[in-house]
Design a protein around this motif. Sequence first.
Motif, mmCIF file in Angstrom:
data_model
loop_
_atom_site.group_PDB
_atom_site.id
_atom_site.type_symbol
_atom_site.label_atom_id
_atom_site.label_comp_id
_atom_site.label_asym_id
_atom_site.label_seq_id
_atom_site.Cartn_x
_atom_site.Cartn_y
_atom_site.Cartn_z
ATOM 1 N N GLY A 17 0.824 -1.210 0.000
ATOM 2 C CA GLY A 17 0.000 0.000 0.000
ATOM 3 C C GLY A 17 0.856 1.258 0.000
ATOM 4 O O GLY A 17 0.548 2.226 -0.699
ATOM 5 N N GLU A 18 1.943 1.220 0.800
ATOM 6 C CA GLU A 18 2.859 2.374 0.812
ATOM 7 C C GLU A 18 3.534 2.550 -0.543
ATOM 8 O O GLU A 18 3.703 3.667 -1.020
ATOM 9 C CB GLU A 18 3.915 2.192 1.903
ATOM 10 C CG GLU A 18 3.357 2.287 3.301
ATOM 11 C CD GLU A 18 4.378 1.888 4.357
ATOM 12 O OE1 GLU A 18 5.561 1.668 4.006
ATOM 13 O OE2 GLU A 18 3.987 1.790 5.532
ATOM 14 N N HIS A 19 3.908 1.422 -1.177
ATOM 15 C CA HIS A 19 4.491 1.505 -2.520
ATOM 16 C C HIS A 19 3.490 2.145 -3.485
ATOM 17 O O HIS A 19 3.856 2.977 -4.320
ATOM 18 C CB HIS A 19 4.866 0.115 -3.053
ATOM 19 C CG HIS A 19 6.116 -0.458 -2.467
ATOM 20 N ND1 HIS A 19 7.287 0.235 -2.352
ATOM 21 C CD2 HIS A 19 6.382 -1.708 -1.977
ATOM 22 C CE1 HIS A 19 8.221 -0.539 -1.816
ATOM 23 N NE2 HIS A 19 7.681 -1.735 -1.576
ATOM 24 N N GLY A 20 2.223 1.748 -3.370
ATOM 25 C CA GLY A 20 1.201 2.277 -4.272
ATOM 26 C C GLY A 20 1.008 3.778 -4.103
ATOM 27 O O GLY A 20 0.810 4.497 -5.077
ATOM 28 N N GLU A 21 1.082 4.251 -2.856
ATOM 29 C CA GLU A 21 0.914 5.686 -2.609
ATOM 30 C C GLU A 21 2.122 6.490 -3.110
ATOM 31 O O GLU A 21 1.983 7.644 -3.498
ATOM 32 C CB GLU A 21 0.721 5.937 -1.115
ATOM 33 C CG GLU A 21 -0.614 5.427 -0.602
ATOM 34 C CD GLU A 21 -0.735 5.556 0.909
ATOM 35 O OE1 GLU A 21 0.194 6.086 1.545
ATOM 36 O OE2 GLU A 21 -1.754 5.105 1.436
ATOM 37 N N ALA A 22 3.269 5.854 -3.115
ATOM 38 C CA ALA A 22 4.499 6.566 -3.516
ATOM 39 C C ALA A 22 4.739 6.548 -5.023
ATOM 40 O O ALA A 22 5.649 7.216 -5.511
ATOM 41 C CB ALA A 22 5.699 5.965 -2.803
ATOM 42 N N LEU A 23 3.970 5.800 -5.771
ATOM 43 C CA LEU A 23 4.173 5.718 -7.221
ATOM 44 C C LEU A 23 3.865 7.037 -7.907
ATOM 45 O O LEU A 23 2.876 7.688 -7.609
ATOM 46 C CB LEU A 23 3.264 4.633 -7.827
ATOM 47 C CG LEU A 23 3.729 3.197 -7.734
ATOM 48 C CD1 LEU A 23 2.695 2.270 -8.356
ATOM 49 C CD2 LEU A 23 5.059 3.001 -8.400
ATOM 50 N N THR A 24 4.735 7.402 -8.822
ATOM 51 C CA THR A 24 4.519 8.580 -9.670
ATOM 52 C C THR A 24 4.899 8.199 -11.089
ATOM 53 O O THR A 24 5.372 7.079 -11.346
ATOM 54 C CB THR A 24 5.369 9.776 -9.192
ATOM 55 O OG1 THR A 24 6.751 9.431 -9.298
ATOM 56 C CG2 THR A 24 5.020 10.192 -7.779
ATOM 57 N N SER A 25 4.752 9.127 -12.008
ATOM 58 C CA SER A 25 5.089 8.823 -13.404
ATOM 59 C C SER A 25 6.601 8.720 -13.625
ATOM 60 O O SER A 25 7.046 8.113 -14.592
ATOM 61 C CB SER A 25 4.501 9.889 -14.328
ATOM 62 O OG SER A 25 5.017 11.153 -13.992
ATOM 63 N N ASP A 26 7.406 9.290 -12.735
ATOM 64 C CA ASP A 26 8.869 9.230 -12.902
ATOM 65 C C ASP A 26 9.534 8.297 -11.897
ATOM 66 O O ASP A 26 10.690 8.470 -11.518
ATOM 67 C CB ASP A 26 9.471 10.635 -12.842
ATOM 68 C CG ASP A 26 9.176 11.321 -11.515
ATOM 69 O OD1 ASP A 26 8.251 10.852 -10.803
ATOM 70 O OD2 ASP A 26 9.851 12.308 -11.217
ATOM 71 N N THR A 27 8.804 7.222 -11.442
ATOM 72 C CA THR A 27 9.388 6.237 -10.526
ATOM 73 C C THR A 27 10.452 5.441 -11.283
ATOM 74 O O THR A 27 10.188 4.940 -12.384
ATOM 75 C CB THR A 27 8.287 5.277 -10.006
ATOM 76 O OG1 THR A 27 7.264 6.040 -9.382
ATOM 77 C CG2 THR A 27 8.848 4.280 -9.023
ATOM 78 N N PRO A 28 11.681 5.312 -10.716
ATOM 79 C CA PRO A 28 12.763 4.596 -11.421
ATOM 80 C C PRO A 28 12.479 3.094 -11.501
ATOM 81 O O PRO A 28 11.724 2.547 -10.711
ATOM 82 C CB PRO A 28 13.994 4.887 -10.577
ATOM 83 C CG PRO A 28 13.492 5.316 -9.258
ATOM 84 C CD PRO A 28 12.119 5.872 -9.454
ATOM 85 N N ASP A 29 13.120 2.437 -12.449
ATOM 86 C CA ASP A 29 12.922 1.006 -12.666
ATOM 87 C C ASP A 29 13.378 0.179 -11.463
ATOM 88 O O ASP A 29 12.784 -0.850 -11.156
ATOM 89 C CB ASP A 29 13.681 0.538 -13.911
ATOM 90 C CG ASP A 29 12.957 0.920 -15.187
ATOM 91 O OD1 ASP A 29 11.767 1.302 -15.088
ATOM 92 O OD2 ASP A 29 13.558 0.837 -16.275
ATOM 93 N N ALA A 30 14.427 0.635 -10.778
ATOM 94 C CA ALA A 30 14.910 -0.098 -9.601
ATOM 95 C C ALA A 30 13.806 -0.171 -8.539
ATOM 96 O O ALA A 30 13.612 -1.202 -7.888
ATOM 97 C CB ALA A 30 16.158 0.578 -9.041
ATOM 98 N N ARG A 31 13.093 0.919 -8.378
ATOM 99 C CA ARG A 31 11.985 0.973 -7.399
ATOM 100 C C ARG A 31 10.854 0.029 -7.851
ATOM 101 O O ARG A 31 10.250 -0.652 -7.028
ATOM 102 C CB ARG A 31 11.483 2.422 -7.294
ATOM 103 C CG ARG A 31 10.414 2.635 -6.294
ATOM 104 C CD ARG A 31 11.052 2.816 -4.937
ATOM 105 N NE ARG A 31 10.018 3.308 -4.032
ATOM 106 C CZ ARG A 31 9.908 2.895 -2.817
ATOM 107 N NH1 ARG A 31 10.774 2.040 -2.333
ATOM 108 N NH2 ARG A 31 8.981 3.369 -2.042
ATOM 109 N N LEU A 32 10.581 -0.012 -9.164
ATOM 110 C CA LEU A 32 9.533 -0.913 -9.679
ATOM 111 C C LEU A 32 9.923 -2.372 -9.459
ATOM 112 O O LEU A 32 9.056 -3.202 -9.119
ATOM 113 C CB LEU A 32 9.288 -0.644 -11.161
ATOM 114 C CG LEU A 32 8.634 0.705 -11.501
ATOM 115 C CD1 LEU A 32 8.528 0.891 -13.004
ATOM 116 C CD2 LEU A 32 7.260 0.818 -10.859
#
Length: 189
Positions: A17-32
């Motif tokens: 859920g925290e990952h979902g709230e932190a997602l933006t259009s410029d999230t890096p691939d490492a984070r994904l």
Amino acid sequence: MNHAQLAALGRALRLLGEHGEALTSDTPDARLHEIKADMRRALDLLDESVTGNAPATRCPEHPQGPVDESAPDLCLLCETRRRAARRSEFQGGRSGPAPVATAPSRYGVRADRPQPQQRWLPEAWNGQEWQLCGTPRRDRREAEAYLAAQRRGSRPAMAYRLVHEFTDYEVLRVWGTPVHVDIEPMGNL
């Protein structure tokens, strides 16, 4: 699911859920890739904690019951119950729960009374009044056959009639008023 599995699964889902709230259009691939690994961990925890089969229906009462594709909840058992209720409603049955009496009636309830009965009463005119000339019948054709046999008999009456009785009780009821006929000619002068 035991308490340890429940706690670990709760943590994994909260992290997602925290990952979902932190997602933006410029999230890096490492984070994904990190989110993907956390999702796999949560799915693995979920696979370990699930012991039974997946429910076949959406019915909370019969999750593993037989499936009826036309039912809204896919449950054949509940749909059969609903169909029976609709059928009885269509055929004149009561819908809804029966009313609850607050105190017993001294006259009883409808279910205590006898069922309505239909009878056919063969009657003969004796010159003074109509009298029952045979056993009341439950079948009209049988009563008419009995009266036909009486008319062909050795001592037929002047007239016969068939009276239809339909009451809630075993009470003899006669329709019509017999006309009094003096059997002596010329008024017994």
